[in-house]
Design a protein around this motif. Structure first.
Motif, PDB file in Angstrom:
ATOM      1  N   UNK A  60      11.084 -33.680 -18.044  1.00 60.99           N
ATOM      2  CA  UNK A  60       9.712 -33.668 -17.981  1.00 60.99           C
ATOM      3  C   UNK A  60       9.083 -35.269 -18.730  1.00 60.99           C
ATOM      4  N   UNK A  61       9.743 -36.397 -18.491  1.00 61.59           N
ATOM      5  CA  UNK A  61       9.327 -38.025 -19.313  1.00 61.59           C
ATOM      6  C   UNK A  61       7.735 -37.881 -19.245  1.00 61.59           C
ATOM      7  N   UNK A  62       6.770 -37.311 -18.272  1.00 65.21           N
ATOM      8  CA  UNK A  62       4.951 -36.892 -18.529  1.00 65.21           C
ATOM      9  C   UNK A  62       4.876 -36.451 -19.909  1.00 65.21           C
ATOM     10  N   UNK A  63       5.452 -35.139 -20.342  1.00 68.89           N
ATOM     11  CA  UNK A  63       5.082 -34.225 -21.140  1.00 68.89           C
ATOM     12  C   UNK A  63       5.111 -34.650 -22.680  1.00 68.89           C
ATOM     13  N   UNK A  64       6.166 -35.631 -22.738  1.00 67.65           N
ATOM     14  CA  UNK A  64       6.919 -36.009 -23.936  1.00 67.65           C
ATOM     15  C   UNK A  64       6.212 -36.925 -24.089  1.00 67.65           C
ATOM     16  N   UNK A  65       5.331 -37.876 -23.416  1.00 68.88           N
ATOM     17  CA  UNK A  65       4.475 -39.562 -23.532  1.00 68.88           C
ATOM     18  C   UNK A  65       3.419 -38.729 -23.205  1.00 68.88           C
ATOM     19  N   UNK A  66       2.863 -36.773 -24.266  1.00 68.54           N
ATOM     20  CA  UNK A  66       1.593 -36.676 -24.168  1.00 68.54           C
ATOM     21  C   UNK A  66       2.156 -35.277 -24.723  1.00 68.54           C
ATOM     22  N   UNK A  67       2.455 -35.588 -25.434  1.00 67.79           N
ATOM     23  CA  UNK A  67       2.669 -34.673 -26.589  1.00 67.79           C
ATOM     24  C   UNK A  67       1.982 -34.678 -27.938  1.00 67.79           C
ATOM     25  N   UNK A  68       0.783 -34.256 -28.346  1.00 69.27           N
ATOM     26  CA  UNK A  68       0.341 -35.144 -30.228  1.00 69.27           C
ATOM     27  C   UNK A  68       0.586 -34.367 -31.092  1.00 69.27           C
ATOM     28  N   UNK A  69       2.515 -33.912 -30.610  1.00 73.35           N
ATOM     29  CA  UNK A  69       3.630 -33.610 -31.268  1.00 73.35           C
ATOM     30  C   UNK A  69       3.582 -35.130 -31.814  1.00 73.35           C
ATOM     31  N   UNK A 118      14.259 -48.062 -24.326  1.00 80.66           N
ATOM     32  CA  UNK A 118      15.382 -48.708 -23.409  1.00 80.66           C
ATOM     33  C   UNK A 118      15.839 -46.854 -23.830  1.00 80.66           C
ATOM     34  N   UNK A 119      15.949 -46.191 -24.152  1.00 78.48           N
ATOM     35  CA  UNK A 119      16.419 -44.656 -23.955  1.00 78.48           C
ATOM     36  C   UNK A 119      16.994 -44.598 -24.967  1.00 78.48           C
ATOM     37  N   UNK A 120      15.982 -44.796 -26.303  1.00 78.38           N
ATOM     38  CA  UNK A 120      17.233 -43.855 -27.037  1.00 78.38           C
ATOM     39  C   UNK A 120      15.266 -43.110 -28.348  1.00 78.38           C
ATOM     40  N   UNK A 121      14.470 -43.611 -27.719  1.00 71.33           N
ATOM     41  CA  UNK A 121      13.137 -43.098 -28.231  1.00 71.33           C
ATOM     42  C   UNK A 121      12.704 -41.527 -27.366  1.00 71.33           C
ATOM     43  N   UNK A 175       9.069 -22.702 -23.661  1.00 73.07           N
ATOM     44  CA  UNK A 175       9.965 -23.169 -24.882  1.00 73.07           C
ATOM     45  C   UNK A 175      10.269 -24.761 -23.501  1.00 73.07           C
ATOM     46  N   UNK A 176      11.079 -25.091 -24.776  1.00 74.73           N
ATOM     47  CA  UNK A 176      11.508 -26.575 -24.208  1.00 74.73           C
ATOM     48  C   UNK A 176      12.309 -26.854 -23.028  1.00 74.73           C
ATOM     49  N   UNK A 177      13.456 -25.785 -23.215  1.00 75.26           N
ATOM     50  CA  UNK A 177      14.235 -25.799 -21.759  1.00 75.26           C
ATOM     51  C   UNK A 177      13.839 -24.559 -20.884  1.00 75.26           C
ATOM     52  N   UNK A 188      12.992 -29.467 -18.826  1.00 75.37           N
ATOM     53  CA  UNK A 188      12.843 -30.241 -20.069  1.00 75.37           C
ATOM     54  C   UNK A 188      12.418 -30.826 -20.785  1.00 75.37           C
ATOM     55  N   UNK A 189      11.170 -30.619 -21.430  1.00 80.27           N
ATOM     56  CA  UNK A 189      10.247 -31.663 -21.807  1.00 80.27           C
ATOM     57  C   UNK A 189       9.976 -31.337 -22.849  1.00 80.27           C
ATOM     58  N   UNK A 190      11.269 -30.949 -23.964  1.00 78.82           N
ATOM     59  CA  UNK A 190      10.958 -32.324 -25.325  1.00 78.82           C
ATOM     60  C   UNK A 190      11.643 -33.323 -25.753  1.00 78.82           C
ATOM     61  N   UNK A 191      11.458 -33.604 -26.494  1.00 73.52           N
ATOM     62  CA  UNK A 191      12.338 -34.751 -26.989  1.00 73.52           C
ATOM     63  C   UNK A 191      13.676 -34.589 -26.661  1.00 73.52           C
ATOM     64  N   UNK A 192      14.254 -33.309 -28.019  1.00 81.31           N
ATOM     65  CA  UNK A 192      15.314 -32.660 -28.178  1.00 81.31           C
ATOM     66  C   UNK A 192      16.054 -31.618 -27.099  1.00 81.31           C
TER      67      UNK A 192
END
Ligand code: HEM
Length: 497
Positions: free
Chosen positions: A393-402, A423-426, A62-64, A77-81
């Motif tokens: 985990x910024x890496x996992x979010x930046x590589x998530x096909x979703x 800038x930290x909003x996305x 899961x994301x957390x 934490x592995x997802x943007x949410x």
């Protein structure tokens, strides 16, 4: 004896179930996570690339997700949410830092901006950084300094290209630029020669400083090992931090003598910081804070720039069509004197897209810097106790096909016409973090990267010692994700120059 056993056994069994029950209860209030081994917990799950291993584990848990590393409980934490929950909605509670053992070898760890809790000292240091280095006005006024430093580096490249066709390490060149612009901004000084022992000495020191602060150190995970220092992290950290501190102390002492002798001011950052420390209507900010701050910024802002430049240039050399597109775009804003000016670069959409896409694909700091909860904090149905470590985990979010089409492919075009910035909003794209612990150097990093890359691309063709498709694009985990093999190429002055 047997009687004692008979009496004690039920007590021991009850205590066991009580503790076990409490543990289960506590676990139940933490997010779910993979079962770990006794004592080691999930340590062996991390592998050589913890960001990738954790990304895989989070797909199942899961994301957390909760992991245990020896005696440490950490939430990932592995997802943007999930990242938004930590870095935005619960920013205050989650903005502490777990201090690594290596950092305690600093002469004044209580003034190290990256590691201290968000207390008064931290606020004073961040304020000084903003006032004297990175607000928009200051950045504009220091533009000429950065352009002069880059010009010096280009001279060096032209000279070495003129004498013989000689390959250079692109990361080392960018490191020299970043270091020299800090030396000019802080002390009105230039470090001698690119590829000199002076610059190499700094580069080695900064690389070690980054490595020891970013390592999963067994002495942090099992505090009983601190005195043994099994990976020799403590020894290396102390030697490096002492060296850096001595060098900076030397510059500061020299300036103090200069001021005592009432000689003309330099009006650089060191003069401003010394003035700031002499104001008496504010929290304590003294010579120790100044020394540590200048050392911290030198460490935080040189290797990161060197590494990002190497990745951008590696991608451009792999994609000659993109290289030429950047050159064309830069060529359109270069004046008659043939100089690449920083101010004009900031509006170039394709250069901007190339830098963003590089930072997405080769995330600067894959797990950001670790955070820790300052108080107990409720996130959804979970309850994170005080002192829970947090990895985002910024890496996992930046590589998530979703969130990204073909996430493993380098496609700067995805950022053209897109409003996504760093800038930290996305939260799917946070190479500089987000919230109160976000990287304060982001606007400076953006300008430096744009200027260095545009100058490299506009002024030189670059010859690789092998066919481009043979380039090793693998990475090496650390506080910054370095290219495993340094990028070495031969600069040839571009025909149009
Ligand atoms: C490409 C370049 C850079 C990248 C990718 C980068 C990335 C980061 C990241 C991910 C963090 C931690 C954020 C978090 O934990 O939430 C950070 C913190 C920090 N960065 Fe940067 N950085 C870069 C350049 C710079 C520069 C040029 C400076 C110089 C001013 C700088 C100064 C700092 C400082 C002082 C902190 C600690 C902030 C705190 O804990 O309050 N960085 N950086």
């Amino acid at each position: 004896m047997e009687l004692i056993y008979l009496i004690l056994s039920p007590i021991i069994i009850s205590l066991f179930f009580l503790f076990h029950g409490l543990n289960l209860y506590r676990r139940r209030r933490l997010p779910p996570g993979p079962l770990g081994l006794p004592i080691l917990g999930n340590l062996l799950d991390l592998g050589a690339k913890p960001h990738e291993s954790l990304a895989k584990l989070s797909q199942k848990h899961g994301p957390l997700m909760t992991i245990r590393l020896g005696g440490i409980t950490a939430v990932v934490a592995s997802t943007p949410e999930a990242a938004r929950e930590i870095l935005q909605r619960n920013d205050v509670a989650c903005s502490g830092r777990p201090v690594p053992d290596a950092v305690t070898t600093l002469k004044h760890p209580d003034t190290a901006v990256l590691w201290i809790p968000p207390n008064e000292t931290w606020r004073a240091i961040r304020k000084a950084l903003n006032l004297y280095l990175i607000n928009q006005h200051k950045l504009d006024s220091l533009m000429q300094v950065r352009e002069n430093v880059v010009e010096g580096m280009l001279e060096f490249l032209r000279e070495s290209a003129g004498q013989e066709k000689r390959a250079v390490d692109i990361g080392t060149m960018a490191f020299g630029v970043a270091l020299n612009q800090f030396a000019n901004t802080f002390f009105s000084k230039n470090m001698s020669g690119y590829e000199s022992r002076e610059i190499k000495g700094f580069q080695t020191a900064v690389e070690i400083a980054m490595e020891v602060q970013g390592k999963f150190n067994l002495a942090d995970i099992f505090p009983v090992l601190k005195t043994l220092d099994p990976q020799k992290v403590r020894v290396r950290a102390k030697a490096t931090f002492d060296w850096l501190d001595d060098v900076i102390q030397g510059f500061v002492n020299e300036r103090l003598k200069h001021r005592e002798a009432k000689l003309p001011r330099f009006n650089d950052m060191l003069d401003s910081l010394l003035d700031f420390s002499e104001e008496d209507d504010k929290v304590d900010f003294n010579l120790t804070h100044i020394r540590t701050l200048l050392g911290d910024v030198t460490v935080a802002g040189t290797d990161t720039i060197a590494s990002s430049t190497s990745w951008v240039m590696a991608e451009l050399l792999l994609h000659p069509d993109m290289f030429m597109r950047v050159r064309k775009e830069v060529g359109e804003i270069v004046g008659e004197d043939g100089k690449v000016e920083e101010a004009k670069l900031l509006d170039l959409p394709y250069l901007d897209a190339v830098i963003k896409e590089t930072m997405r694909l080769h995330a600067g700091s894959p797990l950001l810097a670790p955070h820790i909860t300052e108080t107990q904090v409720k996130i959804g149905n979970y309850l994170l106790p005080k002192n829970t470590h947090i990895f985002v985990n910024a890496w996992s979010m930046a590589h998530d096909p979703k969130y990204w089409d073909n996430p493993m492919v380098f496609m700067p075009e995805r950022f053209l016409g897109s409003k996504v910035d760093y800038k930290g909003q996305y939260f799917e794209f946070i190479p500089f973090g987000s919230g109160r612990r976000r990287c304060p150097g982001m606007p400076l990093a953006h300008r430096m990267l744009s200027l260095i890359v545009a100058s490299f691309v506009y002024h030189f063709d670059w010859e690789l010692p092998y066919a481009a498709e043979k380039m090793d694009m693998s990475d090496k985990y650390g506080l910054t994700l370095l290219k495993a093999t340094p990028l070495v190429a031969t600069p040839i002055p571009a025909a149009s120059q």
